[in-house]
Design an enzyme around this catalytic site. Structure first.
Site, PDB file in Angstrom:
ATOM      1  N   LYS A  71       1.701  -8.846 -15.707  1.00 15.37           N
ATOM      2  CA  LYS A  71       2.305  -7.901 -14.751  1.00 15.37           C
ATOM      3  C   LYS A  71       2.063  -8.263 -13.284  1.00 15.37           C
ATOM      4  O   LYS A  71       2.878  -7.940 -12.430  1.00 15.37           O
ATOM      5  CB  LYS A  71       1.790  -6.475 -15.003  1.00 15.37           C
ATOM      6  CG  LYS A  71       2.366  -5.851 -16.268  1.00 15.37           C
ATOM      7  CD  LYS A  71       1.938  -4.406 -16.400  1.00 15.37           C
ATOM      8  CE  LYS A  71       2.384  -3.852 -17.739  1.00 15.37           C
ATOM      9  NZ  LYS A  71       2.067  -2.432 -17.902  1.00 15.37           N
ATOM     10  N   ASP A 107       6.240   1.827 -14.696  1.00 17.42           N
ATOM     11  CA  ASP A 107       5.073   2.533 -15.248  1.00 17.42           C
ATOM     12  C   ASP A 107       4.751   3.771 -14.407  1.00 17.42           C
ATOM     13  O   ASP A 107       4.346   4.808 -14.936  1.00 17.42           O
ATOM     14  CB  ASP A 107       3.835   1.619 -15.249  1.00 17.42           C
ATOM     15  CG  ASP A 107       3.916   0.542 -16.312  1.00 17.42           C
ATOM     16  OD1 ASP A 107       4.594   0.756 -17.343  1.00 17.42           O
ATOM     17  OD2 ASP A 107       3.303  -0.532 -16.121  1.00 17.42           O
TER      18      ASP A 107
END
Ligand code: ATR
Length: 286
Positions: A71, A107
């Site tokens: 990420k 997210d």
């Protein structure tokens, strides 16, 4: 729908990836939207990340989700990064816009969706964030944006300190930090409204473990566990036993997936279909 010569391909890259819920969730959404799209899991180790990005361009994949351990490392390979993802310092969604790779972080939106769906008011209140990795960064910034005061509590204290300082600098919210010890969580929980676990502690197959002593649970506390496999983690079980409010990591998973679907397709996400697909897969013991 069978793949055809015109099928648009999306996927997820990470390692490990075999237990990802994203393929069932996104394929169920494509089917419900009646579009000729498919979503595949690709196991990509750290050493192959650059080749995977080149592959996305060469094969003209429309979109990729990005998970552990990529990420943060993916960011330099992209052509542009959305301001939300830039501030968090992590990308979990890439959209291929005619050859330009754009990075987003869904997210954060997934976490806010979960908190709002639970009707929890966190403004002005202290929230304990367990962990200081990529997941914790999205959660901590989202909390600060909701007006909550995050306390970052982590096994490695230097990472907690660094995240707390980043959040305080970027948002003006007085975030603080502590080392993850039972005594520290015990004391901090007394004045907290919510505890969020962003560590993998409690994840299957080590589902008996909890990152937090059960003694801290009380009725007027809420607990959110980002771990959703098993759905009922030891942390969530302790919380429920004490009458505390629980917010499942499933809602965050579905929230981030819904936002990613919208970025990939430009369509509204069939959120209920996505949640059902994950629940079915989890109950099948995937
Ligand atoms: P992600 O990007 O998915 O959040 P990560 O960056 O590897 O993943 O972060 C994982 C977090 O879980 C870290 O805060 C990690 O603590 P450290 O910074 O000390 O490594 C935490 N974590 C992982 N395993 C843990 C364990 N067994 N006990 C406590 N914390 C743990």
């Amino acid at each position: 729908m069978m793949p055809t010569g015109k099928t648009v391909v999306c996927g997820i890259i990470g390692d490990p990836i075999e237990h990802s819920m994203s393929p069932v969730m996104q394929n169920a959404a494509f089917e419900a939207a009646d579009i000729d799209w498919v979503y595949v899991a690709f196991k990509v180790g750290r050493e192959s990340l650059a080749m995977a990005v080149a592959g996305m361009r060469a094969l003209n994949l429309r979109g990729l989700n990005v998970t552990v351990p990529h990420k943060v490392d993916i960011m330099p390979y992209l052509d542009a990064i959305d301001p939300v993802a830039r501030r968090i310092g992590a990308v979990n969604t890439i959209v291929n816009d005619k050859g330009r790779l754009l990075g987003y972080n869904t997210d954060a939106a997934g976490f806010v969706h979960a908190i709002e769906a639970a009707g929890l008011e966190v403004g002005g209140r202290r929230v304990i964030v367990l962990g200081a990795g990529g997941g914790a960064r999205a959660v901590a910034y989202s909390l600060a944006d909701l007006g909550a005061v995050p306390v970052i509590v982590n096994r490695t204290p230097s990472r907690a300190k660094s995240l707390a300082e980043d959040v305080a600098r970027d948002t003006g919210i007085g975030a603080s930090w502590s080392e993850l010890t039972p005594a520290a969580v015990d004391e901090l929980a007394l004045s907290a409204v919510l505890i969020v676990n962003t560590t993998p502690v409690g994840m299957s197959p080590r589902s008996g473990e909890s990152p937090c002593p059960s003694a801290v649970m009380r009725r007027d506390l809420a607990v959110c566990d980002i771990v959703y496999n098993p759905l009922q983690t030891a942390l969530m079980r302790d919380a429920e036993a004490a009458g505390a409010r629980t917010i499942s990591g499933l809602e965050m998973l579905v929230g981030q997936g819904a936002r990613a679907f919208e970025l990939f397709t430009g369509l509204d996400a069939p959120v209920d279909v996505m949640r059902e697909a994950v629940l079915t897969e989890l109950h099948c013991g995937a």
